[in-house]
Write a protein that holds these residues in place. Structure first.
Motif, PDB file in Angstrom:
ATOM      1  N   GLY A  66       1.827   2.794  -9.502  1.00 43.40           N
ATOM      2  CA  GLY A  66       0.494   2.912  -8.951  1.00 43.40           C
ATOM      3  C   GLY A  66       0.310   4.096  -8.086  1.00 43.40           C
ATOM      4  N   VAL A  67       1.403   4.102  -7.048  1.00 43.62           N
ATOM      5  CA  VAL A  67       1.254   5.320  -6.091  1.00 43.62           C
ATOM      6  C   VAL A  67       1.674   6.558  -6.780  1.00 43.62           C
ATOM      7  CG1 VAL A  67       2.736   6.457  -4.201  1.00 43.62           C
ATOM      8  CG2 VAL A  67       2.289   3.866  -4.127  1.00 43.62           C
ATOM      9  N   SER A  68       2.297   6.271  -7.758  1.00 42.73           N
ATOM     10  CA  SER A  68       2.764   7.784  -8.843  1.00 42.73           C
ATOM     11  C   SER A  68       1.368   8.349  -9.461  1.00 42.73           C
ATOM     12  CB  SER A  68       3.867   7.419  -9.534  1.00 42.73           C
ATOM     13  OG  SER A  68       4.119   8.693 -10.305  1.00 42.73           O
ATOM     14  N   ARG A  69       0.815   7.219  -9.993  1.00 38.40           N
ATOM     15  CA  ARG A  69      -0.417   7.741 -10.714  1.00 38.40           C
ATOM     16  C   ARG A  69      -1.523   8.263  -9.584  1.00 38.40           C
ATOM     17  NH1 ARG A  69      -2.351   3.146 -14.963  1.00 38.40           N
ATOM     18  NH2 ARG A  69      -0.364   2.814 -16.059  1.00 38.40           N
ATOM     19  N   VAL A  70      -1.735   7.408  -8.533  1.00 39.62           N
ATOM     20  CA  VAL A  70      -2.708   8.145  -7.485  1.00 39.62           C
ATOM     21  C   VAL A  70      -2.337   9.646  -7.253  1.00 39.62           C
ATOM     22  CG1 VAL A  70      -3.951   7.729  -5.418  1.00 39.62           C
ATOM     23  CG2 VAL A  70      -3.427   5.807  -6.937  1.00 39.62           C
ATOM     24  N   LEU A  71      -0.884   9.838  -6.933  1.00 37.64           N
ATOM     25  CA  LEU A  71      -0.549  11.060  -6.482  1.00 37.64           C
ATOM     26  C   LEU A  71      -0.955  12.134  -7.450  1.00 37.64           C
ATOM     27  CD1 LEU A  71       2.579  10.091  -4.331  1.00 37.64           C
ATOM     28  CD2 LEU A  71       0.336  10.647  -3.726  1.00 37.64           C
ATOM     29  N   LEU A  72      -0.769  11.833  -8.655  1.00 40.18           N
ATOM     30  CA  LEU A  72      -0.996  12.594  -9.776  1.00 40.18           C
ATOM     31  C   LEU A  72      -2.326  12.917  -9.811  1.00 40.18           C
ATOM     32  CD1 LEU A  72       0.563  13.879 -12.269  1.00 40.18           C
ATOM     33  CD2 LEU A  72      -0.595  12.286 -13.785  1.00 40.18           C
ATOM     34  N   TRP A  73      -3.225  12.094  -9.506  1.00 37.64           N
ATOM     35  CA  TRP A  73      -4.678  12.401  -9.617  1.00 37.64           C
ATOM     36  C   TRP A  73      -5.150  13.258  -8.283  1.00 37.64           C
ATOM     37  CZ3 TRP A  73      -8.903  10.121  -6.372  1.00 37.64           C
ATOM     38  CH2 TRP A  73     -10.003  10.530  -7.123  1.00 37.64           C
ATOM     39  N   TYR A  74      -4.357  13.019  -7.135  1.00 38.62           N
ATOM     40  CA  TYR A  74      -4.649  13.663  -5.817  1.00 38.62           C
ATOM     41  C   TYR A  74      -4.248  15.116  -6.265  1.00 38.62           C
ATOM     42  CZ  TYR A  74      -5.010   9.684  -2.620  1.00 38.62           C
ATOM     43  OH  TYR A  74      -5.548   8.331  -2.112  1.00 38.62           O
ATOM     44  N   GLY A  75      -2.949  15.336  -7.009  1.00 41.66           N
ATOM     45  CA  GLY A  75      -2.686  16.809  -6.955  1.00 41.66           C
ATOM     46  C   GLY A  75      -3.535  17.314  -8.087  1.00 41.66           C
ATOM     47  N   ALA A  76      -4.277  16.563  -8.934  1.00 43.19           N
ATOM     48  CA  ALA A  76      -5.268  17.226 -10.112  1.00 43.19           C
ATOM     49  C   ALA A  76      -6.536  17.581  -9.263  1.00 43.19           C
ATOM     50  CB  ALA A  76      -5.590  16.224 -11.168  1.00 43.19           C
ATOM     51  N   LEU A  77      -6.932  16.991  -8.221  1.00 42.31           N
ATOM     52  CA  LEU A  77      -7.930  17.413  -7.416  1.00 42.31           C
ATOM     53  C   LEU A  77      -7.540  18.485  -6.325  1.00 42.31           C
ATOM     54  CD1 LEU A  77      -9.294  13.839  -6.047  1.00 42.31           C
ATOM     55  CD2 LEU A  77     -10.088  15.065  -7.692  1.00 42.31           C
ATOM     56  N   GLY A  78      -6.503  18.910  -6.316  1.00 42.42           N
ATOM     57  CA  GLY A  78      -6.118  19.899  -5.461  1.00 42.42           C
ATOM     58  C   GLY A  78      -5.761  19.766  -4.070  1.00 42.42           C
ATOM     59  N   TYR A  79      -5.145  18.526  -4.018  1.00 41.30           N
ATOM     60  CA  TYR A  79      -4.809  18.005  -2.479  1.00 41.30           C
ATOM     61  C   TYR A  79      -3.288  17.912  -2.425  1.00 41.30           C
ATOM     62  CZ  TYR A  79      -9.669  17.007  -1.602  1.00 41.30           C
ATOM     63  OH  TYR A  79     -10.981  16.987  -1.827  1.00 41.30           O
ATOM     64  N   ASP A  80      -2.452  18.297  -1.412  1.00 44.25           N
ATOM     65  CA  ASP A  80      -1.175  18.232  -1.360  1.00 44.25           C
ATOM     66  C   ASP A  80      -0.532  17.493  -0.316  1.00 44.25           C
ATOM     67  OD1 ASP A  80      -1.439  19.938   0.622  1.00 44.25           O
ATOM     68  OD2 ASP A  80      -1.330  21.719  -0.937  1.00 44.25           O
ATOM     69  N   SER A  81      -1.493  17.123   0.739  1.00 42.56           N
ATOM     70  CA  SER A  81      -0.740  16.161   1.779  1.00 42.56           C
ATOM     71  C   SER A  81      -1.391  14.873   1.944  1.00 42.56           C
ATOM     72  CB  SER A  81      -1.330  17.045   2.956  1.00 42.56           C
ATOM     73  OG  SER A  81      -0.859  16.312   4.076  1.00 42.56           O
ATOM     74  N   PHE A  82      -0.817  13.895   2.115  1.00 36.04           N
ATOM     75  CA  PHE A  82      -1.239  12.278   1.967  1.00 36.04           C
ATOM     76  C   PHE A  82      -0.387  11.524   2.918  1.00 36.04           C
ATOM     77  CE2 PHE A  82       2.203  12.928  -1.061  1.00 36.04           C
ATOM     78  CZ  PHE A  82       2.934  11.626  -0.931  1.00 36.04           C
ATOM     79  N   ASN A  83      -1.148  10.442   3.342  1.00 38.39           N
ATOM     80  CA  ASN A  83      -0.499   9.032   3.806  1.00 38.39           C
ATOM     81  C   ASN A  83      -0.507   8.015   3.149  1.00 38.39           C
ATOM     82  OD1 ASN A  83      -1.979  10.630   6.671  1.00 38.39           O
ATOM     83  ND2 ASN A  83       0.046  10.213   6.446  1.00 38.39           N
ATOM     84  N   VAL A  84       0.461   7.381   3.408  1.00 39.85           N
ATOM     85  CA  VAL A  84       0.654   6.045   2.425  1.00 39.85           C
ATOM     86  C   VAL A  84       1.321   4.946   3.600  1.00 39.85           C
ATOM     87  CG1 VAL A  84       1.588   4.538   0.370  1.00 39.85           C
ATOM     88  CG2 VAL A  84       1.111   6.849   0.126  1.00 39.85           C
ATOM     89  N   SER A  85       0.643   3.721   3.597  1.00 44.23           N
ATOM     90  CA  SER A  85       1.119   2.472   4.301  1.00 44.23           C
ATOM     91  C   SER A  85       1.275   1.329   3.393  1.00 44.23           C
ATOM     92  CB  SER A  85       0.377   2.386   5.512  1.00 44.23           C
ATOM     93  OG  SER A  85       0.903   3.267   6.467  1.00 44.23           O
ATOM     94  N   LEU A  86       2.494   0.587   3.267  1.00 45.30           N
ATOM     95  CA  LEU A  86       2.497  -0.694   2.533  1.00 45.30           C
ATOM     96  C   LEU A  86       2.608  -1.673   3.634  1.00 45.30           C
ATOM     97  CD1 LEU A  86       2.994  -1.809  -0.245  1.00 45.30           C
ATOM     98  CD2 LEU A  86       5.273  -1.526  -0.083  1.00 45.30           C
ATOM     99  N   PHE A  87       1.745  -2.325   3.834  1.00 47.26           N
ATOM    100  CA  PHE A  87       1.856  -3.480   5.044  1.00 47.26           C
ATOM    101  C   PHE A  87       2.568  -4.654   4.471  1.00 47.26           C
ATOM    102  CE2 PHE A  87      -1.771  -0.604   5.834  1.00 47.26           C
ATOM    103  CZ  PHE A  87      -1.707  -0.545   7.179  1.00 47.26           C
ATOM    104  N   SER A  88       3.216  -5.264   5.337  1.00 44.66           N
ATOM    105  CA  SER A  88       3.906  -6.559   5.129  1.00 44.66           C
ATOM    106  C   SER A  88       3.338  -7.730   6.235  1.00 44.66           C
ATOM    107  CB  SER A  88       5.232  -6.307   5.175  1.00 44.66           C
ATOM    108  OG  SER A  88       5.971  -7.819   5.193  1.00 44.66           O
TER     109      SER A  88
END
Ligand SMILES: [Zn+2]
Length: 356
Positions: free
Chosen positions: A261-283
């Motif tokens: 899922g993360v990889s898919r969303v990042l692919l989409w972010y890249g297609a939109l023209g964004y290169d910087s992002f944050n992710v948090s996976l909460f436990s």
């Protein structure tokens, strides 16, 4: 189902420059269904996108990068031998070692690959699986040696607008006896929801979002993906790992689902023209919390361009209130419609699973 999606639609009026006409612009204030915090979806907000030329210098080899293969084994610290027999934890291309900056009682950096540069679309499922696997091994080892450190999360800051200090791709994992503010807010609200309803907020959220089909994006194995009703960042996507309370409960299939899922969303972010992002996976707390479900939040940040405008202003920093440009329902439609994402996941090199 007790989950409420509450919002208020407001109008801002002003006169045109000649004073002859009235202009009306809209802002929608949305309440987060768990926390009650508010977010604003405002006309006219705009997140800046990529300038390819500005990235060129960061794509070159950097003789001072401590995470490149020539230096990583010499300059990065080792894990306390009381915690792990392995001085640095390796899984696939990932290498994990302690963070020199003590943000937490236990903090580590997990470098995704020896490659100095990855574009956003190059964070493959395989790289993310390896990274999560290494971090969960670290969490297991630390928690076995320090049971007070029961609050943990996996995080990524990618490129400088996200807060990352080095462009070489890496994640950060921490364990601490004190939860962060957001973790504490989630714990308190989710426990209250459990006491009032007898169910987990996140399980109910998945059911509700799937039924409403306004923000729901995908089911991937044990994970469900949707955009946030009240986002705290741009192009925000959230996920829930169903039935899992802590990161230590994730099995290989769960990790593969999160990574895909993360990889898919990042692919989409890249297609939109964004290169910087944050992710948090909460436990949830590592000693267990029936009311919690492992959940993920990811957002784009302003692209790394010269003299960029930060996407964090007085609202985000001082009022703890996000203002974003797109309705989450529109983002969900676009993300679902990215047909090339499916073929990407099929070729990204991790074991085939039924949901691919
Ligand atoms: Zn490097």
């Amino acid at each position: 189902m007790p989950i409420r999606f509450r919002s208020e639609k407001l109008q801002a009026r002003c006169a045109t420059p000649d004073g002859l006409q009235t202009t009306i612009r809209s802002v929608e204030v949305r309440y987060d269904p768990l926390l009650g915090t508010t977010s604003r979806i405002a006309e006219g907000v705009k997140l800046q996108t990529r300038d390819a030329a500005a990235l060129e210098r960061f794509q070159l080899q950097d003789q001072s990068c401590p995470f490149c293969a020539e230096r990583i084994g010499r300059v990065t610290p080792c894990i306390d031998p009381k915690v792990s027999d392995e001085p640095r934890i390796r899984a696939g291309e990932t290498m994990l070692f302690p963070n020199l900056v003590p943000y937490s009682q236990h903090a580590a950096v997990a470098v995704f690959t020896s490659r100095h540069w990855l574009s956003v679309s190059e964070f493959s499922s395989k790289l993310i699986i390896d990274n999560l696997t290494a971090c969960i091994r670290y969490i297991r080892a630390v928690y076995a040696s320090d049971s007070r450190a029961r609050y943990c999360a996996w995080n990524v800051n990618y490129l400088f607008p996200s807060g990352g200090s080095l462009s070489h791709p890496h994640s950060q994992v921490f364990l601490d006896p004190v939860p962060t503010t957001m973790m504490r807010f989630q714990f308190e609200a989710a426990e209250r929801y459990w006491q009032e309803n007898g169910t987990s907020f996140w399980e109910d959220l998945v059911t509700t979002e799937r039924e409403r089909n306004e923000r729901f994006v995908w089911d991937l194995g044990s994970t469900a993906w949707a955009t946030a009703f009240a986002p705290i960042g741009f192009n925000e996507v959230r996920a829930v790992v169903r039935g899992r309370q802590t990161l230590l409960q994730l099995d290989d299939a769960d990790i593969a689902a999160v990574a895909a899922g993360v990889s898919r969303v990042l692919l989409w972010y890249g297609a939109l023209g964004y290169d910087s992002f944050n992710v948090s996976l909460f436990s949830g707390p590592l000693d267990g919390a029936a009311w919690f479900r492992v959940n993920l939040v990811m957002v784009t940040r302003t692209a790394m361009i010269p003299y960029y405008r930060s996407d964090s202003m007085h609202l985000e920093r001082l009022h703890w209130e996000a203002a974003v440009d797109c309705a989450p329902e529109g983002i969900a439609v676009k993300l679902r419609d990215q047909s090339d994402l499916r073929s990407y996941a099929l070729t990204s090199g991790h074991p085939k699973t039924p949901w691919q």
